[in-house]
Each structure stands twice: as structure tokens, then as C-alpha cells.
Design an enzyme around this catalytic site. Structure first.
Site, short mmCIF file in Angstrom:
data_model
loop_
_atom_site.label_atom_id
_atom_site.label_comp_id
_atom_site.label_asym_id
_atom_site.label_seq_id
_atom_site.Cartn_x
_atom_site.Cartn_y
_atom_site.Cartn_z
N LYS A 1 0.87 -1.19 0.00
CA LYS A 1 0.00 0.00 0.00
C LYS A 1 0.89 1.23 0.00
O LYS A 1 2.00 1.20 0.54
CB LYS A 1 -0.89 0.01 1.24
CG LYS A 1 -2.13 0.87 1.08
CD LYS A 1 -3.11 0.18 0.14
CE LYS A 1 -4.52 0.63 0.28
NZ LYS A 1 -5.47 -0.38 -0.20
N GLY B 1 -20.53 6.58 2.48
CA GLY B 1 -19.66 6.95 1.36
C GLY B 1 -20.43 6.90 0.06
O GLY B 1 -21.39 6.12 -0.10
N GLY C 1 -18.43 7.22 -3.03
CA GLY C 1 -17.35 7.22 -4.02
C GLY C 1 -17.53 6.05 -4.97
O GLY C 1 -18.62 5.51 -5.13
N ASN C 2 -16.42 5.67 -5.58
CA ASN C 2 -16.45 4.63 -6.61
C ASN C 2 -17.06 3.32 -6.10
O ASN C 2 -17.86 2.69 -6.80
CB ASN C 2 -15.00 4.42 -7.08
CG ASN C 2 -14.90 3.45 -8.22
OD1 ASN C 2 -14.57 2.29 -8.02
ND2 ASN C 2 -15.24 3.89 -9.40
N1 GLU Z 1 -7.11 -0.10 -3.63
C1 GLU Z 1 -7.87 -1.29 -3.86
C2 GLU Z 1 -7.97 -2.12 -2.59
O1 GLU Z 1 -7.87 -1.63 -1.49
C3 GLU Z 1 -7.37 -2.06 -5.07
C4 GLU Z 1 -5.94 -2.49 -5.03
C5 GLU Z 1 -5.40 -3.02 -6.34
O2 GLU Z 1 -6.12 -3.09 -7.32
O3 GLU Z 1 -4.21 -3.36 -6.35
O4 GLU Z 1 -8.22 -3.29 -2.66
#
Ligand code: GLU
Length: 429
Positions: free
Chosen positions: A108, A220, A222-223
Site C-alpha cells: 500500500k 460513502g 465514491g467509486n
Molecule cells: N485499492 C484497492 C484495494 O484496497 C485495489 C488495489 C489493487 O487493485 O491493487 O483493494
């Protein structure tokens, strides 16, 4: 009275992990390895602002574990980002990829910034600076970023372009969540929200509840929420409440419509960060309530799809007796304290790293398509996503049922077990 310690996501992730490590009798070396990210990077990103001054932003990347494949996970832009939050989120990514059994590890990234107050050019500067600082430490076979809170396909493309400039070649496998037509996958936008609803559909089957007899409240807009609402509506469910962050007032509001929200209407009065215009919503007949009202609705289903630490010991008591399912669209929305109460009350939880694994699963499909240089139609992507999410849910659900485990614990037992085994097989522990 002693002051209550402030929330720390990394402590929460470790508390969850320790519980499972005890439960499955994990040896001390594996515990040690998995309690802390394998590698982490902290760095400065100086950016020339539009007014000619320079602002130095703080950036992070944590690679929690890559025993099952390259580290994988999004990059968040958030004013309250901290290294401990990024550590926790990287750990949750490891469990997420293992839970859906894709050959990826967990990572992350984050930057402390607020894109609400940054021009597109300034955001491009942050993206390019983030990649410059990490150009030797990320890559298609080591660590693959993706979008997350307040980052989009455009941010991914700027990052890819910077990486390809530095490394003088085309490396579409560096990053996922790219724009369609620029190496992105159809269905990636929908994937996280749809994935939440694929698992929700399975949970409703397990509980023998018809979707058309349910109502839901979302945190939320959002997406994740928008696409989850889209698919939940297609199943016949009714969303009566959504909440969203209000940038002007620096607080959130809940928007209530007892006869059901109109998704397209709400989208038309929402900014690119998922912020709903409260004046316009009121004009359209929505009751505008304090943000926490989303949690207190008389609904069968709650879907927290914003940030971590939203259902806590302080507010868990406000959940209505009618609630049967909590599907966690966000990462880490329920604290361990709240989770105990939810468990005791017998609410069926679809834990975050299972419920919201659709995004990273589609990211994996994006890489597969990229490697073949052949892109599937949207229906094919979503069909494969449904299959993957449904079978991951089934494995967790069967274990929970057979061993009388709480769903979160069952998901953890499977995910941690797979990662621990990979570390062992590689001879790390
Ligand atoms: N940010 C998204 C998650 O928390 C997707 C991560 C990704 O596609 O690598 O799962």
C-alpha cells in the site's frame, strides 16, 4: 477519566492478526514475519506549485509480504494519511489477495495531501515525484500500485508515464487501474463495488433472504458505493440512505429517502470525490442528516464504503436490530471493539478483505490481459470476477459453518494460512 487512546489502524490490523495466529497456533518466526511489513519506504516529494512556490509532500510505500507474488495495492491521497495506516492497509492487502487466491502479495502507498485543494498539474507533480522516489523499488515483478481513496486512472497513467520515461520502455504491468484504451481493463471501475454485491448476494442466499425484500444504507458515495448501489438495485434491493463527506463543512452528511435513492440523480449532484451537494440534495427531496445517521437506519444491510475506523465501540450500539448483514466495502471500517459486539449480536459480516477484493481481482485480470496483449469484453471480465468472488465467499462461508467460526475469523484463517504456507514453502521460516 483516562483519555481514550486514539485509533491506530496498524494496531488494529495486528490485533486481528494476533487473534488468528493464536487460533491456528502459528509459530513465532512466522508471526514475527507477518506482524510487520517486509519493507517500507518514507520519502519527500517536492512539488512546484502553480504559484511558483515549492511544497514538500510526504510519501510512503509499504510492502507487507510478497511470498505469494509481487506486492500489490493502491495509493491513497489523503490529508490524514499516516505510515501506520499504510502499514495496516498493506497487511490487509496481503490477506485480500490470499483470500481470493490470486498470485499477489500485499502493499500500500500513500501521500499526505488533499487533492480537493490541488490543481491537476500539481497532482501530476505528486504522482511523478512519488514514482521518481520509488523507481527502483516498484515494478511489474516486484510491487504493483493501483488506485485507492482519492486517486484515479489518470493518476495511474501519470505514474506509469514517469516510470516508463525513467526505464526507457513500455511497462504496462507496473500499475493497474489504468484508463481503458491505455492498458486498463473494462470493468475495473465497477469491480470493487460489484464485488461487494456478488458476496452480498451469496450472503443473502446463505441467510435465505430475497434481495428484493431488503433495504440498505451506505456510508460513502465514491467509486465503491456507486457501483455497489448500481448492482444491488439490479438485484431488486432498495437503498434508502447514503452518506458523504462535505469538503466545505469538513464533516459528513447522510442523505435519506425512505422510498429509495435515485442513483443517477445523486450522481448528477456529486463531485469527483463522491461529495454530494447538500443544497441540491435537499431540493430533490432528500432529508439531510448528520453523517452518523447512515449507521442508525432501520435496514437489513449496512455497507460501510468510506474509510477505516467508522464503526467503533462508541457508535456500534446505534445499529438497528433489523440489520442482518454488514458488507464491508471499505478497508478496516469496524474496530475490534465494535466487531465483538457485531459478532455477539449475530450479524452476518462479510469482512473487508473478502467483500472488497473485487478491485484487486480485476487488477489481476488487467495484468493477465496486458501480458497477453488481448483485452476481454466487459461481460467476460465481470463474469470471471463473479466466479472468483463467489468461490472465495463459498470457501470462507463453508469453513465458518463447519467450524462454527465468525466470518471474519474464517476469512483470516484461510488467508493467513495460505500466506504462512507460502513463506514456509519458500524456506523463509
Ligand atoms: N485499492 C484497492 C484495494 O484496497 C485495489 C488495489 C489493487 O487493485 O491493487 O483493494
Amino acid at each position: 477519566m483516562a483519555k481514550k487512546a486514539s485509533f491506530n489502524a496498524f494496531e488494529m490490523a495486528r490485533t486481528q492478526f494476533d487473534k488468528i495466529a493464536d487460533m491456528i497456533g502459528l509459530d513465532s518466526a512466522t508471526r514475527d514475519l507477518l506482524r510487520t511489513p517486509m519493507r517500507e519506504y518514507h520519502f519527500n516529494i517536492p512539488v512546484r506549485m502553480d504559484d511558483g512556490s515549492v511544497t514538500v509532500f510526504r510519501g510512503f510505500r509499504c510492502q507487507h509480504n510478497d511470498a505469494r507474488g509481487p506486492a500489490k495495492g493502491g495509493i491513497r491521497f489523503h490529508p490524514q494519511e499516516t505510515i501506520d495506516t499504510v502499514r495496516a492497509l498493506s497487511m490487509w492487502m496481503t490477506w485480500k489477495c490470499a483470500a481470493v487466491d490470486i498470485p499477489l502479495g500485499g502493499g500500500k502507498g500513500g501521500v499526505i495531501c488533499d487533492p480537493h485543494n490541488l490543481s491537476a498539474r500539481e497532482q501530476e507533480g505528486i504522482c511523478r515525484g512519488w514514482v521518481r522516489q520509488l523507481s527502483q523499488n516498484i515494478g511489474p515483478v516486484s510491487d504493483i500500485p493501483a488506485p485507492d481513496v482519492m486517486t484515479s486512472a489518470q493518476h495511474m497513467l501519470w505514474m506509469l508515464d514517469e516510470f516508463e520515461t525513467i526505464h526507457a520502455g513500455h511497462y504496462p504491468g507496473l500499475i493497474t487501474g489504468k484508463p481503458v484504451g491505455m492498458g486498463g481493463s473494462l470493468g475495473r471501475k465497477q469491480a470493487t463495488g460489484y464485488g461487494v454485491v456478488y458476496t452480498l448476494r451469496e450472503a443473502l442466499k446463505e441467510l435465505d433472504i430475497q434481495p428484493e425484500n431488503t433495504t440498505a444504507s451506505f456510508q460513502g458515495f465514491g467509486n465503491v458505493s456507486q457501483y455497489a448501489i448500481e448492482l444491488y438495485h439490479q438485484l431488486g434491493g432498495k437503498v434508502i440512505c447514503v452518506s458523504s463527506w462535505d469538503q466545505d463543512d469538513q464533516t459528513s452528511y447522510a442523505f435519506l429517502k425512505k422510498d429509495g435513492v435515485d442513483l443517477e440523480q445523486l450522481r448528477s449532484i456529486t463531485d469527483r470525490f463522491g461529495g454530494i451537494d447538500k443544497g441540491k440534495a435537499a431540493d430533490l427531496g432528500y432529508e439531510v442528516l448528520p453523517g452518523k445517521a447512515w449507521l442508525e437506519q432501520d435496514v437489513e444491510i449496512l455497507i460501510p464504503s468510506a474509510l477505516e475506523n467508522q464503526i467503533s465501540g462508541d457508535n456500534v450500539g446505534g445499529i438497528s436490530d433489523r440489520v442482518k448483514i454488514i458488507a464491508e466495502g471499505a478497508n478496516g471500517p469496524s474496530t475490534p471493539e465494535a466487531d465483538e459486539v457485531i459478532h455477539k449480536r449475530g450479524i452476518f459480516v462479510i469482512p473487508d478483505f473478502l467483500a472488497n477484493a473485487g478491485g484487486v481481482t480485476c487488477s489481476y485480470f488487467e495484468q493477465v490481459q496486458s501480458n497477453m496483449n488481448y483485452f476481454w469484453e466487459k461481460d467476460e471480465v465481470l463474469g470471471k470476477l463473479d466466479t472468483k468472488m463467489t468461490s472465495a465467499f463459498a470457501a470462507v462461508n463453508v469453513l465458518a459453518r463447519n467450524k462454527k467460526l465468525y466470518m471474519r475469523d474464517a476469512a483470516y484463517v484461510i488467508a493467513v494460512g495460505r500466506v504462512a504456507q507460502a513463506c514456509k514453502d519458500r524456506g523463509w521460516v
